[in-house]
Scaffold this active site. Structure first.
Site, PDB file in Angstrom:
ATOM      1  N   ARG A 202       0.811  -1.231   0.000  1.00  9.76           N
ATOM      2  CA  ARG A 202       0.000   0.000   0.000  1.00  9.76           C
ATOM      3  C   ARG A 202       0.837   1.270   0.000  1.00  9.76           C
ATOM      4  O   ARG A 202       0.381   2.332   0.431  1.00  9.76           O
ATOM      5  CB  ARG A 202      -0.999   0.003   1.160  1.00  9.76           C
ATOM      6  CG  ARG A 202      -2.047  -1.110   1.061  1.00  9.76           C
ATOM      7  CD  ARG A 202      -3.156  -0.913   2.077  1.00  9.76           C
ATOM      8  NE  ARG A 202      -4.219  -1.884   1.848  1.00  9.76           N
ATOM      9  CZ  ARG A 202      -4.305  -3.068   2.474  1.00  9.76           C
ATOM     10  NH1 ARG A 202      -3.375  -3.399   3.371  1.00  9.76           N
ATOM     11  NH2 ARG A 202      -5.296  -3.883   2.221  1.00  9.76           N
ATOM     12  N   LYS A 224       2.850  11.002 -11.860  1.00 15.14           N
ATOM     13  CA  LYS A 224       1.947  10.168 -12.650  1.00 15.14           C
ATOM     14  C   LYS A 224       2.607   8.808 -12.871  1.00 15.14           C
ATOM     15  O   LYS A 224       3.707   8.723 -13.415  1.00 15.14           O
ATOM     16  CB  LYS A 224       1.651  10.812 -14.004  1.00 15.14           C
ATOM     17  CG  LYS A 224       0.586  11.884 -13.968  1.00 15.14           C
ATOM     18  CD  LYS A 224       0.216  12.290 -15.393  1.00 15.14           C
ATOM     19  CE  LYS A 224      -0.901  13.301 -15.416  1.00 15.14           C
ATOM     20  NZ  LYS A 224      -1.275  13.677 -16.806  1.00 15.14           N
ATOM     21  N   LYS A 308       7.273  22.267 -15.445  1.00 14.60           N
ATOM     22  CA  LYS A 308       6.483  21.146 -14.921  1.00 14.60           C
ATOM     23  C   LYS A 308       6.301  21.274 -13.413  1.00 14.60           C
ATOM     24  O   LYS A 308       5.202  21.045 -12.881  1.00 14.60           O
ATOM     25  CB  LYS A 308       7.193  19.822 -15.262  1.00 14.60           C
ATOM     26  CG  LYS A 308       6.441  18.552 -14.821  1.00 14.60           C
ATOM     27  CD  LYS A 308       5.324  18.204 -15.771  1.00 14.60           C
ATOM     28  CE  LYS A 308       4.618  16.905 -15.380  1.00 14.60           C
ATOM     29  NZ  LYS A 308       5.249  15.712 -15.956  1.00 14.60           N
ATOM     30  N   HIS A 329      -1.571  15.251 -26.662  1.00 10.14           N
ATOM     31  CA  HIS A 329      -1.551  13.891 -26.126  1.00 10.14           C
ATOM     32  C   HIS A 329      -2.827  13.109 -26.434  1.00 10.14           C
ATOM     33  O   HIS A 329      -2.784  11.884 -26.557  1.00 10.14           O
ATOM     34  CB  HIS A 329      -1.303  13.929 -24.613  1.00 10.14           C
ATOM     35  CG  HIS A 329       0.113  14.213 -24.242  1.00 10.14           C
ATOM     36  ND1 HIS A 329       0.767  15.349 -24.646  1.00 10.14           N
ATOM     37  CD2 HIS A 329       1.019  13.505 -23.500  1.00 10.14           C
ATOM     38  CE1 HIS A 329       2.008  15.334 -24.168  1.00 10.14           C
ATOM     39  NE2 HIS A 329       2.178  14.239 -23.475  1.00 10.14           N
ATOM     40  N   HIS A 346       6.610   7.567 -27.902  1.00  7.85           N
ATOM     41  CA  HIS A 346       5.609   8.476 -27.343  1.00  7.85           C
ATOM     42  C   HIS A 346       5.755   9.890 -27.891  1.00  7.85           C
ATOM     43  O   HIS A 346       4.773  10.525 -28.291  1.00  7.85           O
ATOM     44  CB  HIS A 346       5.731   8.485 -25.819  1.00  7.85           C
ATOM     45  CG  HIS A 346       4.813   9.446 -25.142  1.00  7.85           C
ATOM     46  ND1 HIS A 346       3.436   9.353 -25.218  1.00  7.85           N
ATOM     47  CD2 HIS A 346       5.065  10.551 -24.364  1.00  7.85           C
ATOM     48  CE1 HIS A 346       2.882  10.344 -24.527  1.00  7.85           C
ATOM     49  NE2 HIS A 346       3.855  11.080 -24.010  1.00  7.85           N
TER      50      HIS A 346
END
Length: 445
Positions: A202, A224, A308, A329, A346
């Site tokens: 967890r 992310k 960012k 994106h 990507h």
């Protein structure tokens, strides 16, 4: 930050007629106003940052003294790594940027709190840097034991089956809640290792050591994490922040040219959506970036991380502002999913997607044709695609975009450019015909 409308643009400035530069110069004499301007309900003021709070944020983001705006390409600092801090209160963490950082073992060791470490890497990176990372973790630190798991390389392996290999190794090694996972590799490794750290017991600590431009300027920063699903990219994951990000720019020496170009797509994005001066710098210095000039690359990485970090500090869970980092994106993820994970990198898919988003912005009358040309020109100079694969159809785009993470109540929201260079909107309020026309223009059927 909560989004209460479908369409908004974000304004960050002490002057309502100007946009806050990404260098976050703390010399403001007025409070910073954070607003959402709704296309339907006027202006929603979400909050204000006091002068002292803004100064504090500015110092943290430019924590190593000289701000990147004032640093000329060609000047190399001898004062150690540049440090960009992601300001998230008690979960804040530093991004270390510099040459030879893997030889500075204290940088890594001070972020390892337990006695057991699991390095997650892949078959490409392990022969190059695994031993160096293990040495950095254990040098003068005999109480720490390091295990590793080496995964297959590539986007096509970013799935549950591969993720289970990380859990298998962690359980077999009897790692406990004080252990630390270390992601050594590009964006795929960082996303999977971070997701594994978020889920194992967890939640355990993890550190990012990105080795590609893509990961260094984007995916390693902001928490992310996740894996792909056959029906869509990054649909399974979590927001989970690392203890630190260590960007050793020397790892780019072994990066293939195609991977270098792929990462530059994200660098270009920052200029388009929020940092016009940075975009103009890129136009002047793209040749140096493609030639791997170390000072140009270091500047681009730090400036990207500053952008960012500022966005993540204001909107960690992507309730509004952070979504603007996804310019191109939605189209790009559709290309990756429809064409096949790993067929295009990507950044290649994002580049083509950016061109499509810019085309749609122009069709809506939100930007002038000069921006369209500049975007095409800089992507071509970076040797990136400016159109999707010929096999992509309108229906393929629409079916994948329908399950995009930015869909809300059945409405597809997009990041589009609007106004002068460096401005964008995240919106679901646009003429659907413009989207159809863009898709038709770039697809044969």
């Amino acid at each position: 930050m909560a989004c209460t409308t479908n369409a908004f643009s974000l304004s960050l400035s002490s002057n309502p007629n100007t946009k806050l530069s990404s260098d976050l110069n703390p010399k403001f004499n007025k409070p910073l106003t954070v607003t959402l301007r709704s296309s339907g309900t006027g202006e929603l003021i979400l909050g204000r940052l006091s002068h002292s709070r803004l100064s504090q944020l500015g110092r943290r983001i430019c924590a190593n003294a000289t701000q990147v705006m004032d640093q000329s390409v060609g000047e190399r600092s001898s004062a150690g790594p540049a440090i960009v801090e992601v300001d998230l209160g008690d979960r804040s963490y530093p991004i270390y940027i510099g040459s030879g950082l893997l030889d500075q073992h204290e940088l890594l060791q001070k972020h390892v709190h337990g006695k057991k470490v699991l390095v997650v890497t892949n078959t490409t990176i392990a022969p190059l840097y695994l031993d160096k990372v293990v040495d950095a973790l254990t040098r003068g630190n005999p109480n720490v034991s390091v295990e590793n798991v080496i995964l297959p390389d590539g986007e096509k392996h970013k799935n549950m089956e591969t993720l289970m290999k990380v859990f298998d190794k962690a359980i077999e090694s009897r790692l406990d809640r004080r252990c630390t996972f270390v992601a050594l590799g590009g964006g795929v490794i960082g996303d999977m290792c971070g997701f594994a750290a978020a889920a194992f017991l967890r939640g355990v600590n993890f550190i990012q050591i990105p080795t590609t431009v893509m990961a260094q300027v984007d995916s390693s920063v902001g928490g992310k994490t996740g894996i792909n699903h056959p029906l869509g990219k990054n649909l399974i994951g979590a927001f989970y922040q690392p203890q630190c990000v260590l960007v050793d720019t020397d790892t780019l020496d072994t990066l293939p040219d195609r991977e270098l170009a792929s990462g530059l797509a994200e660098v270009i994005k920052y200029g388009l959506i929020r940092d016009a001066e940075f975009f103009e710098w890129q136009e002047k210095n793209m040749g140096k970036l493609m030639a791997r000039d170390p000072d140009a690359l270091a500047y681009a990485i730090k400036r990207s991380c500053e952008n960012k970090a500022e966005v993540v500090s204001l909107d960690e869970k992507e309730s509004g502002l952070r979504a603007t980092l996804n310019l191109g994106h939605t189209f790009g993820h559709a290309i990756e999913t429809g064409f096949g994970y790993g067929e295009w990198l990507h950044g290649e898919a994002v580049a083509a997607g950016t061109v499509m988003a810019v085309d749609m912005s122009h069709r809506l009358g939100w930007i002038d044709s000069s921006i369209v040309k500049r975007v095409n020109d800089i992507l071509l100079r970076a040797k990136l695609p400016t159109a999707p694969p010929e096999t992509m159809t309108v229906e393929m785009f629409k079916s994948v975009m329908a399950v995009d993470k930015k869909v809300a109540d059945g409405l597809l929201r997009l990041i589009l450019l609007k106004g002068p260079l460096g401005n964008c909107v995240f919106t679901g309020e646009y003429d659907r015909k413009a989207l159809d026309d863009t898709l038709s223009a770039f697809c044969k059927s």
